[in-house]
Design a protein around this motif. Sequence first.
Motif, PDB file in Angstrom:
ATOM      1  N   ASP A 195       0.838  -1.206   0.000  1.00  0.00           N
ATOM      2  CA  ASP A 195       0.000   0.000   0.000  1.00  0.00           C
ATOM      3  C   ASP A 195       0.869   1.252   0.000  1.00  0.00           C
ATOM      4  O   ASP A 195       0.588   2.218  -0.732  1.00  0.00           O
ATOM      5  CB  ASP A 195      -0.916  -0.018   1.229  1.00  0.00           C
ATOM      6  CG  ASP A 195      -1.859   1.176   1.251  1.00  0.00           C
ATOM      7  OD1 ASP A 195      -2.740   1.251   0.353  1.00  0.00           O
ATOM      8  OD2 ASP A 195      -1.717   2.031   2.136  1.00  0.00           O
ATOM      9  N   GLU A 196       1.940   1.239   0.810  1.00  0.00           N
ATOM     10  CA  GLU A 196       2.852   2.374   0.833  1.00  0.00           C
ATOM     11  C   GLU A 196       3.553   2.551  -0.514  1.00  0.00           C
ATOM     12  O   GLU A 196       3.749   3.669  -0.998  1.00  0.00           O
ATOM     13  CB  GLU A 196       3.902   2.175   1.940  1.00  0.00           C
ATOM     14  CG  GLU A 196       3.340   2.200   3.360  1.00  0.00           C
ATOM     15  CD  GLU A 196       2.982   3.603   3.824  1.00  0.00           C
ATOM     16  OE1 GLU A 196       3.430   4.566   3.172  1.00  0.00           O
ATOM     17  OE2 GLU A 196       2.262   3.733   4.826  1.00  0.00           O
ATOM     18  N   VAL A 197       3.949   1.438  -1.126  1.00  0.00           N
ATOM     19  CA  VAL A 197       4.621   1.503  -2.424  1.00  0.00           C
ATOM     20  C   VAL A 197       3.684   2.064  -3.483  1.00  0.00           C
ATOM     21  O   VAL A 197       4.056   2.917  -4.298  1.00  0.00           O
ATOM     22  CB  VAL A 197       5.129   0.100  -2.831  1.00  0.00           C
ATOM     23  CG1 VAL A 197       5.554   0.077  -4.293  1.00  0.00           C
ATOM     24  CG2 VAL A 197       6.286  -0.324  -1.941  1.00  0.00           C
ATOM     25  N   LEU A 198       2.438   1.589  -3.492  1.00  0.00           N
ATOM     26  CA  LEU A 198       1.450   2.068  -4.460  1.00  0.00           C
ATOM     27  C   LEU A 198       1.281   3.580  -4.358  1.00  0.00           C
ATOM     28  O   LEU A 198       1.342   4.296  -5.370  1.00  0.00           O
ATOM     29  CB  LEU A 198       0.119   1.364  -4.212  1.00  0.00           C
ATOM     30  CG  LEU A 198      -1.078   1.846  -5.047  1.00  0.00           C
ATOM     31  CD1 LEU A 198      -0.859   1.538  -6.518  1.00  0.00           C
ATOM     32  CD2 LEU A 198      -2.375   1.204  -4.560  1.00  0.00           C
ATOM     33  N   HIS A 199       1.116   4.072  -3.142  1.00  0.00           N
ATOM     34  CA  HIS A 199       0.903   5.516  -2.980  1.00  0.00           C
ATOM     35  C   HIS A 199       2.174   6.303  -3.294  1.00  0.00           C
ATOM     36  O   HIS A 199       2.104   7.403  -3.866  1.00  0.00           O
ATOM     37  CB  HIS A 199       0.432   5.816  -1.550  1.00  0.00           C
ATOM     38  CG  HIS A 199      -1.006   5.503  -1.305  1.00  0.00           C
ATOM     39  ND1 HIS A 199      -1.467   4.214  -1.072  1.00  0.00           N
ATOM     40  CD2 HIS A 199      -2.113   6.303  -1.282  1.00  0.00           C
ATOM     41  CE1 HIS A 199      -2.777   4.243  -0.906  1.00  0.00           C
ATOM     42  NE2 HIS A 199      -3.202   5.490  -1.027  1.00  0.00           N
ATOM     43  N   ALA A 200       3.349   5.746  -2.962  1.00  0.00           N
ATOM     44  CA  ALA A 200       4.595   6.467  -3.221  1.00  0.00           C
ATOM     45  C   ALA A 200       4.860   6.608  -4.710  1.00  0.00           C
ATOM     46  O   ALA A 200       5.236   7.681  -5.199  1.00  0.00           O
ATOM     47  CB  ALA A 200       5.757   5.747  -2.534  1.00  0.00           C
ATOM     48  N   ILE A 201       4.680   5.528  -5.469  1.00  0.00           N
ATOM     49  CA  ILE A 201       4.913   5.597  -6.920  1.00  0.00           C
ATOM     50  C   ILE A 201       3.910   6.536  -7.572  1.00  0.00           C
ATOM     51  O   ILE A 201       4.262   7.377  -8.409  1.00  0.00           O
ATOM     52  CB  ILE A 201       4.845   4.197  -7.554  1.00  0.00           C
ATOM     53  CG1 ILE A 201       6.008   3.331  -7.066  1.00  0.00           C
ATOM     54  CG2 ILE A 201       4.873   4.293  -9.081  1.00  0.00           C
ATOM     55  CD1 ILE A 201       5.973   1.901  -7.608  1.00  0.00           C
ATOM     56  N   CYS A 202       2.652   6.395  -7.191  1.00  0.00           N
ATOM     57  CA  CYS A 202       1.616   7.244  -7.804  1.00  0.00           C
ATOM     58  C   CYS A 202       1.870   8.724  -7.507  1.00  0.00           C
ATOM     59  O   CYS A 202       1.687   9.582  -8.384  1.00  0.00           O
ATOM     60  CB  CYS A 202       0.237   6.822  -7.305  1.00  0.00           C
ATOM     61  SG  CYS A 202      -0.325   5.238  -7.965  1.00  0.00           S
ATOM     62  N   ALA A 203       2.298   9.028  -6.296  1.00  0.00           N
ATOM     63  CA  ALA A 203       2.564  10.421  -5.948  1.00  0.00           C
ATOM     64  C   ALA A 203       3.725  10.971  -6.761  1.00  0.00           C
ATOM     65  O   ALA A 203       3.661  12.093  -7.273  1.00  0.00           O
ATOM     66  CB  ALA A 203       2.859  10.531  -4.451  1.00  0.00           C
ATOM     67  N   GLN A 204       4.785  10.192  -6.910  1.00  0.00           N
ATOM     68  CA  GLN A 204       5.948  10.693  -7.625  1.00  0.00           C
ATOM     69  C   GLN A 204       5.721  10.739  -9.128  1.00  0.00           C
ATOM     70  O   GLN A 204       6.230  11.622  -9.816  1.00  0.00           O
ATOM     71  CB  GLN A 204       7.176   9.830  -7.303  1.00  0.00           C
ATOM     72  CG  GLN A 204       8.480  10.450  -7.799  1.00  0.00           C
ATOM     73  CD  GLN A 204       9.692   9.723  -7.262  1.00  0.00           C
ATOM     74  OE1 GLN A 204      10.022   8.650  -7.736  1.00  0.00           O
ATOM     75  NE2 GLN A 204      10.362  10.300  -6.277  1.00  0.00           N
ATOM     76  N   ALA A 205       4.958   9.761  -9.666  1.00  0.00           N
ATOM     77  CA  ALA A 205       4.720   9.716 -11.116  1.00  0.00           C
ATOM     78  C   ALA A 205       3.464  10.468 -11.531  1.00  0.00           C
ATOM     79  O   ALA A 205       3.058  10.399 -12.693  1.00  0.00           O
ATOM     80  CB  ALA A 205       4.624   8.256 -11.570  1.00  0.00           C
ATOM     81  N   ALA A 206       2.836  11.181 -10.574  1.00  0.00           N
ATOM     82  CA  ALA A 206       1.645  11.991 -10.849  1.00  0.00           C
ATOM     83  C   ALA A 206       0.519  11.133 -11.424  1.00  0.00           C
ATOM     84  O   ALA A 206      -0.121  11.477 -12.423  1.00  0.00           O
ATOM     85  CB  ALA A 206       1.973  13.149 -11.792  1.00  0.00           C
ATOM     86  N   LEU A 207       0.251   9.996 -10.785  1.00  0.00           N
ATOM     87  CA  LEU A 207      -0.822   9.093 -11.201  1.00  0.00           C
ATOM     88  C   LEU A 207      -1.957   9.146 -10.191  1.00  0.00           C
ATOM     89  O   LEU A 207      -1.753   9.402  -9.006  1.00  0.00           O
ATOM     90  CB  LEU A 207      -0.302   7.655 -11.305  1.00  0.00           C
ATOM     91  CG  LEU A 207       0.856   7.398 -12.268  1.00  0.00           C
ATOM     92  CD1 LEU A 207       1.335   5.945 -12.138  1.00  0.00           C
ATOM     93  CD2 LEU A 207       0.442   7.683 -13.702  1.00  0.00           C
ATOM     94  N   ASP A 208      -3.160   8.876 -10.667  1.00  0.00           N
ATOM     95  CA  ASP A 208      -4.332   8.800  -9.791  1.00  0.00           C
ATOM     96  C   ASP A 208      -4.332   7.431  -9.124  1.00  0.00           C
ATOM     97  O   ASP A 208      -4.511   6.407  -9.794  1.00  0.00           O
ATOM     98  CB  ASP A 208      -5.601   8.995 -10.610  1.00  0.00           C
ATOM     99  CG  ASP A 208      -6.862   8.969  -9.745  1.00  0.00           C
ATOM    100  OD1 ASP A 208      -6.732   8.699  -8.530  1.00  0.00           O
ATOM    101  OD2 ASP A 208      -7.958   9.201 -10.285  1.00  0.00           O
ATOM    102  N   VAL A 209      -4.101   7.406  -7.807  1.00  0.00           N
ATOM    103  CA  VAL A 209      -3.962   6.129  -7.113  1.00  0.00           C
ATOM    104  C   VAL A 209      -5.228   5.287  -7.210  1.00  0.00           C
ATOM    105  O   VAL A 209      -5.167   4.047  -7.166  1.00  0.00           O
ATOM    106  CB  VAL A 209      -3.563   6.372  -5.640  1.00  0.00           C
ATOM    107  CG1 VAL A 209      -4.714   6.981  -4.855  1.00  0.00           C
ATOM    108  CG2 VAL A 209      -3.098   5.078  -4.977  1.00  0.00           C
ATOM    109  N   SER A 210      -6.382   5.923  -7.392  1.00  0.00           N
ATOM    110  CA  SER A 210      -7.638   5.168  -7.445  1.00  0.00           C
ATOM    111  C   SER A 210      -7.764   4.351  -8.723  1.00  0.00           C
ATOM    112  O   SER A 210      -8.580   3.429  -8.798  1.00  0.00           O
ATOM    113  CB  SER A 210      -8.830   6.121  -7.310  1.00  0.00           C
ATOM    114  OG  SER A 210      -8.912   6.988  -8.444  1.00  0.00           O
ATOM    115  N   THR A 211      -6.946   4.683  -9.739  1.00  0.00           N
ATOM    116  CA  THR A 211      -7.028   3.949 -11.016  1.00  0.00           C
ATOM    117  C   THR A 211      -5.934   2.897 -11.142  1.00  0.00           C
ATOM    118  O   THR A 211      -5.853   2.230 -12.178  1.00  0.00           O
ATOM    119  CB  THR A 211      -6.919   4.927 -12.198  1.00  0.00           C
ATOM    120  OG1 THR A 211      -5.594   5.495 -12.209  1.00  0.00           O
ATOM    121  CG2 THR A 211      -7.958   6.033 -12.094  1.00  0.00           C
TER     122      THR A 211
END
Length: 555
Positions: free
Chosen positions: A484-500
């Motif tokens: 879960d932490e990895v998912l949010h960290a990558i999405c935040a840095q790569a400017a991705l919508d974590v919900s998708t």
Amino acid sequence: MSAFPLIAHSAPDSVVAWRDGKPITARRFLCDVVKLRAHLPAGTHMLNACADRYCFTVGLAAAMTSGRISLHPSTTTPATIRQLLGFAPDAFCLTDSADCAIALPQTRFPTLPDTGEADHEPFAVPHIDGDQVIAYVFTSGSSGEPVPHRKTWGLLVRNVRAEAVACGLTDGRHHAVVGTVPPQHMYGFESTVLMVMQSGNAIVAGPAFFPVDIAKTAASAPAPRVLVSTPLHLRSLIASDVERPAIDLVMSASAPLPVALAEEVEARLDTTLLEIYGSTETGQIAFRRTTQTDDWTLFPDVRLTKRGEECWASEGHVEAPCLMQDVIELVDDRHFRLHGRMADMVNIAGKRSSLGFLNHQLTAIPGVVDGAFVVPDDAGGPEVPRLAALAVAPGLTVESLIEALRERIDPAFLPRPLLLVDALPRNATGKLPREALQAALSRHGVGKKETLAGTTRLSIPADHPAFAGHFPGNPIVPGAVLLDEVLHAICAQAALDVSTCRISAVKFLSPLRPGQGVSVRYAAQSDVLPNRKFQFVIVSEERKIATGSLVIPAA
């Protein structure tokens, strides 16, 4: 802990070093230490960059006897030195070179002429408290930040004394020790400086990198002689036609030693070869005669303990239990076998091997001078790597090498591509830094990183509520929490919508403890949305925790 003598040379005329063919006595050595100490600046932390092994040893002793601490970074690049200053702002550099480029305040090693005045000095060997920190040795962490490992005098003394006994260097003879490894490197520091200081033997100062230099420097000191070296230097030495003086013992470390090379060294030099095993964190912990056994023998009092697939070193001179980064099979309480680095293990199509094993098979092919398998940066993701290889093989073709490899390894591990090169980018100790290998591949158009790639860092604090009741007494980070932490960290840095986004095809390789920092490296397989797929690998200190992929599914 008790105090230990600076040197084990109890008589003033005992030879501590040979320099330019002349002996340097213990009395003269201690006199030089006192003289140098008066030249040192006020800083507490010293980077000893002296290339001359005797000057290095005098510098080390001057630092120790004045309460200073030596710094041993893995490199001296400008970036590393800047990071080093963050750790020790008062650091200065001791150098014996007129053109040292290290970006620290510099103190030049003074000229210490032998005027005979040392003969009139009282002879008293200083004793150093065993708990005194005498050095910080740095490894490159997963984030690139140097990670310090403190070394106390007492534990280092116990380590190198055990090494001297294991290698037969306390037999009453006065051994002259020649090193091809820089004294700044942990192996060179232990085996060509500290072990000599603590075994009553003698350092041989002088250049010893190229075969002609090794032969000349060795010949400048009397027998019996010991050569402390690496597979890279040994291969070069026996391939040369220089006239070599008698070598009574060869020691090898810093890289795996092929049995065929060990056999050739013993035959060509008419000597005995011992291989040393250890790490920066633990120091040296085992040895073997490679031509006679696959089993390693532990130094006295050191223990290895298995915890699942992990292997931990403890006791003896190992200050605190340390996780080994190798795949280790315990034979009994005193012996073990190595099966490659954990970070080198590769799994392709359900088949498992190690880069060390593959490298051995490549270099065992007649005509191959040197070679290495590599996992390119764009290897298709950490789950299904595509291997490449570099080989130095004059007179051979790629096709002939591939055919020879087919007879030695599973087809799943055949390199694509296999590149013929003039030389591998080995450093001074014979190691192959990953960055240098990737750069070599990139020059041939292999392994270039994807457009969307990055690295982010995170840690799960020890007070995270997920640890409550989760493996009491031996807590590890739950996989779901880490992902879960990895998912949010990558999405935040790569400017991705974590919900998708979602994580798929994850594989856990080793446990993560509370508070341990990790580096998450990721790269996109496609720049087209939707259906972009990010491969990621989670690393803590050079140890792989998990691999997997993050996908953005089509709507």
